[in-house]
Design a protein around this motif. Sequence first.
Motif, mmCIF file in Angstrom:
data_model
loop_
_atom_site.group_PDB
_atom_site.id
_atom_site.type_symbol
_atom_site.label_atom_id
_atom_site.label_comp_id
_atom_site.label_asym_id
_atom_site.label_seq_id
_atom_site.Cartn_x
_atom_site.Cartn_y
_atom_site.Cartn_z
ATOM 1 N N VAL A 126 0.852 -1.186 0.000
ATOM 2 C CA VAL A 126 0.000 0.000 0.000
ATOM 3 C C VAL A 126 0.891 1.240 0.000
ATOM 4 C CG1 VAL A 126 -1.756 1.321 1.248
ATOM 5 C CG2 VAL A 126 -1.828 -1.189 1.257
ATOM 6 N N GLN A 127 0.644 2.132 -0.930
ATOM 7 C CA GLN A 127 1.359 3.416 -0.963
ATOM 8 C C GLN A 127 0.361 4.521 -0.653
ATOM 9 O OE1 GLN A 127 1.760 1.326 -4.032
ATOM 10 N NE2 GLN A 127 3.219 0.310 -2.684
ATOM 11 N N LEU A 128 0.805 5.459 0.170
ATOM 12 C CA LEU A 128 -0.042 6.581 0.548
ATOM 13 C C LEU A 128 0.558 7.872 0.003
ATOM 14 C CD1 LEU A 128 -0.793 5.745 4.301
ATOM 15 C CD2 LEU A 128 -2.017 5.000 2.247
ATOM 16 N N GLN A 129 -0.283 8.712 -0.549
ATOM 17 C CA GLN A 129 0.145 9.994 -1.104
ATOM 18 C C GLN A 129 -0.670 11.097 -0.467
ATOM 19 O OE1 GLN A 129 2.588 10.569 -3.603
ATOM 20 N NE2 GLN A 129 2.284 12.713 -3.088
ATOM 21 N N ALA A 130 -0.005 11.925 0.327
ATOM 22 C CA ALA A 130 -0.667 13.046 0.984
ATOM 23 C C ALA A 130 -0.551 14.297 0.124
ATOM 24 C CB ALA A 130 -0.045 13.292 2.357
ATOM 25 N N SER A 131 -1.581 15.115 0.178
ATOM 26 C CA SER A 131 -1.578 16.370 -0.574
ATOM 27 C C SER A 131 -2.471 17.381 0.123
ATOM 28 C CB SER A 131 -2.063 16.140 -2.005
ATOM 29 O OG SER A 131 -3.387 15.642 -2.007
ATOM 30 N N GLY A 132 -2.399 18.636 -0.335
ATOM 31 C CA GLY A 132 -3.289 19.665 0.169
ATOM 32 C C GLY A 132 -2.663 20.669 1.102
ATOM 33 N N GLY A 133 -1.407 20.473 1.451
ATOM 34 C CA GLY A 133 -0.748 21.439 2.325
ATOM 35 C C GLY A 133 -0.494 22.750 1.612
ATOM 36 N N GLY A 134 -0.102 23.741 2.395
ATOM 37 C CA GLY A 134 0.183 25.040 1.817
ATOM 38 C C GLY A 134 0.305 26.096 2.883
ATOM 39 N N LEU A 135 0.311 27.341 2.440
ATOM 40 C CA LEU A 135 0.425 28.499 3.327
ATOM 41 C C LEU A 135 -0.954 29.121 3.501
ATOM 42 C CD1 LEU A 135 2.080 30.653 4.858
ATOM 43 C CD2 LEU A 135 2.404 31.803 2.640
ATOM 44 N N VAL A 136 -1.335 29.353 4.742
ATOM 45 C CA VAL A 136 -2.643 29.936 5.027
ATOM 46 C C VAL A 136 -2.503 30.885 6.215
ATOM 47 C CG1 VAL A 136 -3.307 28.035 6.571
ATOM 48 C CG2 VAL A 136 -5.084 29.376 5.405
ATOM 49 N N GLN A 137 -3.343 31.889 6.253
ATOM 50 C CA GLN A 137 -3.328 32.825 7.379
ATOM 51 C C GLN A 137 -4.054 32.218 8.575
ATOM 52 O OE1 GLN A 137 -4.958 36.543 5.902
ATOM 53 N NE2 GLN A 137 -2.892 37.328 5.543
ATOM 54 N N ALA A 138 -3.683 32.674 9.737
ATOM 55 C CA ALA A 138 -4.369 32.224 10.941
ATOM 56 C C ALA A 138 -5.870 32.476 10.802
ATOM 57 C CB ALA A 138 -3.819 32.959 12.160
ATOM 58 N N GLY A 139 -6.649 31.502 11.239
ATOM 59 C CA GLY A 139 -8.091 31.578 11.104
ATOM 60 C C GLY A 139 -8.616 30.945 9.830
ATOM 61 N N GLY A 140 -7.735 30.631 8.915
ATOM 62 C CA GLY A 140 -8.125 30.039 7.655
ATOM 63 C C GLY A 140 -8.322 28.543 7.727
ATOM 64 N N TRP A 158 2.712 4.631 5.616
ATOM 65 C CA TRP A 158 2.880 6.070 5.836
ATOM 66 C C TRP A 158 3.010 6.816 4.520
ATOM 67 C CZ3 TRP A 158 2.929 8.539 10.584
ATOM 68 C CH2 TRP A 158 2.891 7.707 11.707
ATOM 69 N N GLY A 159 2.407 8.003 4.465
ATOM 70 C CA GLY A 159 2.608 8.893 3.343
ATOM 71 C C GLY A 159 3.866 9.720 3.543
ATOM 72 N N GLN A 160 4.191 10.529 2.555
ATOM 73 C CA GLN A 160 5.456 11.264 2.553
ATOM 74 C C GLN A 160 5.396 12.571 3.321
ATOM 75 O OE1 GLN A 160 3.178 11.609 0.370
ATOM 76 N NE2 GLN A 160 3.258 13.685 -0.456
ATOM 77 N N GLY A 161 4.233 13.018 3.693
ATOM 78 C CA GLY A 161 4.124 14.271 4.420
ATOM 79 C C GLY A 161 3.799 15.436 3.508
ATOM 80 N N THR A 162 3.016 16.353 4.034
ATOM 81 C CA THR A 162 2.689 17.577 3.313
ATOM 82 C C THR A 162 2.791 18.737 4.305
ATOM 83 O OG1 THR A 162 1.039 18.660 1.885
ATOM 84 C CG2 THR A 162 0.180 17.318 3.686
ATOM 85 N N LEU A 163 3.425 19.826 3.888
ATOM 86 C CA LEU A 163 3.726 20.938 4.782
ATOM 87 C C LEU A 163 2.545 21.896 4.878
ATOM 88 C CD1 LEU A 163 5.715 22.563 6.535
ATOM 89 C CD2 LEU A 163 6.540 23.630 4.418
ATOM 90 N N VAL A 164 2.163 22.196 6.100
ATOM 91 C CA VAL A 164 1.155 23.207 6.378
ATOM 92 C C VAL A 164 1.829 24.329 7.153
ATOM 93 C CG1 VAL A 164 -0.960 23.727 7.653
ATOM 94 C CG2 VAL A 164 -0.747 21.563 6.391
ATOM 95 N N THR A 165 1.718 25.543 6.631
ATOM 96 C CA THR A 165 2.301 26.709 7.283
ATOM 97 C C THR A 165 1.187 27.707 7.552
ATOM 98 O OG1 THR A 165 4.381 26.393 6.102
ATOM 99 C CG2 THR A 165 4.030 28.524 7.161
ATOM 100 N N VAL A 166 1.036 28.086 8.811
ATOM 101 C CA VAL A 166 -0.001 29.037 9.206
ATOM 102 C C VAL A 166 0.686 30.317 9.663
ATOM 103 C CG1 VAL A 166 -2.029 29.452 10.637
ATOM 104 C CG2 VAL A 166 -1.449 27.117 9.927
ATOM 105 N N SER A 167 0.412 31.384 8.964
ATOM 106 C CA SER A 167 1.038 32.665 9.300
ATOM 107 C C SER A 167 0.145 33.452 10.251
ATOM 108 C CB SER A 167 1.297 33.470 8.041
ATOM 109 O OG SER A 167 0.078 33.779 7.397
ATOM 110 N N SER A 168 0.780 34.229 11.103
ATOM 111 C CA SER A 168 0.020 35.014 12.099
ATOM 112 C C SER A 168 -0.353 36.378 11.560
ATOM 113 C CB SER A 168 0.839 35.158 13.377
ATOM 114 O OG SER A 168 2.074 35.749 13.084
#
Length: 122
Positions: A1-15, A112-122
């Motif tokens: 089984v291979q897992l592929q994560a997606s959807g991460g990105g940069l978002v403002q706080a509250g988003g 396990w998937g490879q990971g996707t980065l989520v960055t939340v800016s203040s």
Amino acid sequence: VQLQASGGGLVQAGGSLRLSCAASGRTFSGLAWAWFRQAPGKEREFVAAISWSGGTTYYADSVKGRFTISRDNAKNTAYLQMNSLKPEDTAVYYCAATLRGTSRYEREYDYWGQGTLVTVSS
């Protein structure tokens, strides 16, 4: 089984963001899914988990009421809807799957998937 994560990105706080994790290869019925995350300089931690049926879910206290885990078995995909994001949610998010039953513990997850980065800016 291979897992592929997606959807991460940069978002403002509250988003909001929605992460997806798609399974491919030999897929099994009965898989439980989970999301974990690892912030810079910290250990990986549990975020949320869901059973095969979707009838059982677990959440970390830090995300309860803001994040929702779900799954679509027909698509072999799990999701993590993240609302009211905070800067402290910034991390690499990993999806994981197991046949051993729904769990909060990394050691119970075999895939396990490879990971996707989520960055939340203040």
